[in-house]
Design a protein around this motif. Structure first.
Motif, PDB file in Angstrom:
ATOM      1  N   ASN A  50      -5.049   6.261  -0.983  1.00  0.00           N
ATOM      2  CA  ASN A  50      -3.964   5.288  -1.085  1.00  0.00           C
ATOM      3  C   ASN A  50      -4.287   4.222  -2.115  1.00  0.00           C
ATOM      4  O   ASN A  50      -5.419   4.120  -2.612  1.00  0.00           O
ATOM      5  CB  ASN A  50      -3.608   4.679   0.279  1.00  0.00           C
ATOM      6  N   SER A 106       0.625   5.112   0.572  1.00  0.00           N
ATOM      7  CA  SER A 106      -0.332   6.016   1.193  1.00  0.00           C
ATOM      8  C   SER A 106       0.054   7.458   0.925  1.00  0.00           C
ATOM      9  O   SER A 106       1.223   7.803   0.961  1.00  0.00           O
ATOM     10  CB  SER A 106      -0.356   5.751   2.695  1.00  0.00           C
ATOM     11  N   THR A 140       0.846  -1.198   0.000  1.00  0.00           N
ATOM     12  CA  THR A 140       0.000   0.000   0.000  1.00  0.00           C
ATOM     13  C   THR A 140       0.874   1.238   0.000  1.00  0.00           C
ATOM     14  O   THR A 140       1.746   1.374   0.845  1.00  0.00           O
ATOM     15  CB  THR A 140      -0.899   0.030   1.240  1.00  0.00           C
ATOM     16  N   GLU A 147      -3.279   8.053  -7.860  1.00  0.00           N
ATOM     17  CA  GLU A 147      -3.348   6.770  -7.151  1.00  0.00           C
ATOM     18  C   GLU A 147      -3.222   5.599  -8.126  1.00  0.00           C
ATOM     19  O   GLU A 147      -2.487   4.650  -7.880  1.00  0.00           O
ATOM     20  CB  GLU A 147      -4.652   6.666  -6.351  1.00  0.00           C
TER      21      GLU A 147
END
Ligand SMILES: [Ca+2]
Ligand SMILES: [Ca+2]
Ligand SMILES: [Ca+2]
Ligand SMILES: [Ca+2]
Ligand SMILES: [Zn+2]
Length: 899
Positions: A413, A218, A216, A596
């Protein structure tokens, strides 16, 4: 080989023997071993011995349909077991010529492996349990095998009730800091909270966590606001204030009423109904298909490329029942938009999910034309070509966690597991609080205070308006107004009133706690630094963790001092305070959506789709994402020097606002002065806790790519058809995408520059190499620059020069090599060039009559780095020629002087 085989080790060895030579557990089983052979043939020149590459395996391999390059990504193995982080990439032309090759294989791997335990003490299931425990997750329930395989090939388990996705586990060797190898289980777990997507390595015998990385990425923008509780009061009030929905035209079938391509957000342009937007080549069955047979499988915002849905409760759609708007059999997604300042997010939910669906599909389709496609590991439920792995459409979560506790705000994210694993895009609301804090008495001091709320305690918006008497805290010490000693001496006076406390000696939370315990309804915290106008956002702990319930605001020392003196002199000082919080929805900020999605692109393309390796300190992930956001939202007629902020809508700014980066993006160095030299200085350093300023690093990289885009537009024009291959903007994006494929794992800036030069050589026979060199040299990544380790931010060598070969045979050099700004100039002008010169450069200002009004010689290095500022305040208005004479040729540009 270790002679003391246990049964488990024998099973492993047999599995390794059974595996096809040169083929990893990855999907791209191929008979094309040219990449592997090229690597093995070069073992010696790579500092390896033959055995280091003998057991190498291909993790992925594909041939690019546009330029014919075959990209081969490999991993090092020993005894059939992969060595974590030891990878290579080889790129071949159709004729088999190697155009690029990088390797991070470990030399002497067989000797190193002899020191490692040869057999795992834990089973794969036990390793999953150990990894979960080490990551603070619950113990997995029933782990069923979804995909069987040997330990070295890896296997997949069901989610065990603790992960949002299937759980892969694979035996690997992990190189430790001292160079030795440790046998580990590599386990991937996505906790149900959706905050992380862990790829962890635990000791194969003890289960101890040795290493982890997060799939991930972020984009926290304001950590301080992330845990502020949302109250429903504003939402309820806002519903009443909402104007009636205007009548809308009836849309044709298969339409979406959204902010379409190149419109960054609701403040950048009007919403439009777009009909039949799916790309015929890359989404041939439309955006609602999942089976490759004509006819939509879903009438909701779900299809092959993305499933977008509401995730206000932040359950991450674990049950598969989260809400998506339904366009009916005609697929008409036309919903009203309430753009009033205090509109509740829920009211725009259908539109938010629709716009998010639209932009994810748009990113899929446009980027597929640039080569982020099925073969290279893009995000699709079904791969129509059969290349790459499917079952990995984007899960796009709108208004994420907006009604959850704690609420998530000011963030977005993206999680990118390996090819075949579903990414998750989480889009949050953004908040902005408006405070009204004022002195109401005495009359001499009455008026508004410049105040800022922090994250401690409850917000004024949550508590409601407060008015009352101000009482200076007294803790009985020599500086009693600091309020650090408990209980406060004047608790009786403070009770029911507003406490004034001065910063210093102890933390904000303790001061506020002491006032709260004395019965204060609110705290006004004054700064301790005289004449400072900077307001500190008080924070440091989650509100409830320190038990704070009262609101608090921060004011300057100078304002606070007046109040303190008046109150201590016995005057009655009264205060009124109220706050209101408004929200904007990240789902409407198309730049952020593109950013993103961009994380998924850069992650899948670097090192191939089956390896995740954007984890070096210098890696430019945030930069590619910002570039994609800017690129997708460039309108015909835009100019390079206009400043472009990222996230201006979400940050409640005007379109010319700074956004969420150090400066706006611009080719104008007065607006955006970023260079590679910033890295490792000031706020561009690795923090004490080891985290890197990834957004600041990315800002420098995106700045350079943005310059490249505009230089190519200047040369080749702008093409509004973003799926075309012609036009400078399309050429630029193509170079960036191909650069991602060509660069090594764990890249730094110079790796990235070299990959773009390589891409131009492959795609365009190096037709733009001089331009590319000029762009990178201007931002400090010139010919003599070096990055040092891509894992250090402080060992770079900055250079602003260009290779002499680029400048050869060009006595009258291009005017594009000379920067003169501002132009027209008034009092001063900055002259700058990236051209090298073996002799000092002569800089002249010549009038139209041929009169020299200024002349100076200066080193090429200084002109490259800082430029030369010339005072023109006493130069007569009119047209002049700026002339630079270098050893490589002359440069001229017209300059208008006006006063
Ligand atoms: Ca279908
Ligand atoms: Ca979520
Ligand atoms: Ca895929
Ligand atoms: Ca470095
Ligand atoms: Zn990002």
């Amino acid at each position: 080989m270790n002679p003391t085989f246990t049964p488990a080790a024998r099973a492993l060895a047999v599995a390794a023997l059974l595996a096809l030579p040169g083929l990893a557990a990855a999907q791209n089983v191929t008979s094309d071993n040219r990449g592997l052979q090229a690597l093995q043939n070069r073992a010696t020149s790579l500092g390896l011995v033959a055995t280091d590459a003998a057991d190498a395996a291909i993790t992925s391999q594909y041939t690019d349909a546009r330029n014919g390059i075959t990209h081969v990504y490999l991993c090092q193995r020993v005894q059939g077991i992969e060595v974590y982080g030891a990878v290579a990439d080889v790129h071949l032309t159709a004729a088999g010529k190697v155009v690029s090759l990088h390797s991070s294989f470990r030399p002497g791997i067989e000797v190193l492996a002899r020191g490692a335990a040869p057999t795992p003490g834990l089973s794969a299931q036990q390793a999953v349990g150990a990894a979960a425990r080490a990551l603070g997750m619950p113990a997995p329930g029933n782990l069923t095998v979804l995909k069987a395989g040997s330990a070295a090939e890896g296997m997949e388990f069901s989610n065990g009730g603790i992960s949002l996705d299937k759980i892969p586990a694979k035996l690997m060797y992990l190189p430790l800091a001292d160079g030795s190898l440790r046998l580990v289980w590599d386990v991937t777990l996505a906790p149900l909270s959706g905050d992380h997507y862990w790829n962890a390595r635990v000791d194969a015998s003890s289960g101890v966590l040795l290493d982890k990385s997060d799939f991930t990425v972020s984009d926290d923008f304001s950590m301080l606001n992330l845990t502020r509780p949302l109250t429903q009061a504003t939402v309820a009030a806002a519903i009443k204030a909402t104007p009636a929905t205007p009548a809308r035209p009836t849309a044709a079938p298969n339409s979406y009423n959204v902010w379409p391509l190149t419109i960054e957000s609701p403040i950048h342009g009007a919403r439009q109904v777009v009909t039949d937007p799916a790309d015929q080549k890359h989404s041939p069955f439309g955006w609602h298909d999942t089976d490759g047979v004509a006819g939509a499988e879903y009438t909701t915002t779900r299809g092959n490329n993305v499933h977008s849905y509401d995730d206000a409760p932040n359950n991450n759609n674990a049950s598969g029942t989260n809400y998506s708007p339904d366009g009916g059999k005609d697929l008409i997604f036309d919903y009203p938009f309430d753009d009033s300042k205090n509109a509740p997010a829920k009211k725009n939910q259908d539109l938010a999910i629709t716009n998010l669906f639209f932009w994810n599909n748009l990113m899929h389709d446009v980027m597929a034309h640039k080569g982020f496609d099925e073969a290279s590991g893009n995000f699709q439920a079904k791969n129509y070509s059969g290349e790459g792995k499917g079952a990995d459409y984007v899960q796009a979560e709108a208004q994420d966690a907006s009604t959850a506790s704690p609420v998530r705000l000011n963030n977005a994210n993206f999680s990118t597991p390996l090819d075949g694993g579903r990414p998750r895009m989480q889009m949050y609301l953004w908040d902005r609080s408006e405070l009204n804090v004022a002195v109401t008495a005495p009359a001499a001091l009455a008026g508004p205070l410049n105040a800022l709320e922090g994250s401690l305690g409850r917000s004024l918006q949550a508590v409601g308006p407060i008015s009352g008497k101000l009482v200076v805290a007294d803790d009985g010490s020599a500086k009693p107004e600091r309020g650090c000693n408990a209980p406060l001496v004047n608790a009786a006076a403070i009770s029911g009133n507003i406490a004034l406390i001065e910063r210093g000696k102890c933390g904000f939370a303790l001061k506020i706690k002491n006032a709260q315990n004395a019965g204060a309804r609110m705290v006004i915290m004054m700064d301790s630094i005289p004449n400072s106008n900077t307001l500190t956002r008080m924070g440091g702990a989650a509100p409830d963790s320190v038990g704070l319930r009262i609101p608090s605001v921060f004011i300057t020392k100078n304002e606070g001092e007046k109040l303190k003196i008046a109150a201590r002199a016995g005057q009655v000082v009264t205060i009124s305070a109220s706050g209101e919080v408004f929200y904007r929805d990240g789902d409407f900020d198309n730049g952020i959506v593109a950013h993103e999605y961009g994380h998924g692109i850069s992650t899948r393309l670097t090192g191939g789709p089956n390896v995740s390796c954007l984890n070096s300190f210098e890696q430019m992930g945030e930069g590619w994402s910002d570039f994609f956001a800017l690129w997708m939202t460039t309108k015909p007629g835009d100019v390079s020097t206009t400043g472009r902020g990222i996230g201006t809508y979400a940050s409640f700014e005007a379109t010319d606002g700074r956004g969420i980066r150090p400066t706006r993006y611009s080719t104008d160095m007065q607006i955006n002065p970023a260079t590679y030299a910033l890295l490792g200085t000031g706020s561009y350093v690795t923090a004490a806790d080891g985290t890197n300023p990834v957004h600041a690093i990315g800002y420098i990289w995106a700045t350079t790519l943005w310059d490249l885009n505009w230089e190519l537009i200047a040369k080749h024009g702008y093409n509004a058809d973003l799926k075309s291959s012609t036009g400078g903007n399309n050429i630029a994006l193509q170079l960036v995408i191909d650069g991602l494929k060509l660069q090594p794992c764990r890249p730094g800036f110079i790796d990235g520059r070299n990959a773009i030069l390589k891409a131009d050589s492959v795609n365009n026979k190096a037709a733009n190499s001089a331009l590319i060199w000029r762009v990178f040299a201007r931002r400090g990544m010139g010919f003599s620059a070096s990055q040092g380790s891509s894992n250090s931010l402080t060992d770079q060598k900055i250079a602003f020069d260009m290779p002499t070969v680029v400048l050869a045979n060009n006595k009258q050099l291009s005017a594009a090599l000379l920067d003169v700004y501002p132009n027209p100039a008034s009092n001063q002008v900055l002259i700058r060039t990236q051209v090298s010169s073996s002799v000092p450069v002569q800089v002249e200002l010549v009038s139209v009559l041929g009169q020299r009004v200024f002349t100076q010689t200066i080193s090429a290095a200084r002109l490259q780095k800082d430029g030369l500022t010339v005072n023109t305040s006493s130069v007569a208005p009119g047209l002049y020629l700026v002339r630079l004479t270098t050893s490589e040729g002359t440069l001229t540009k017209k300059l208008l002087v006006q006063h």
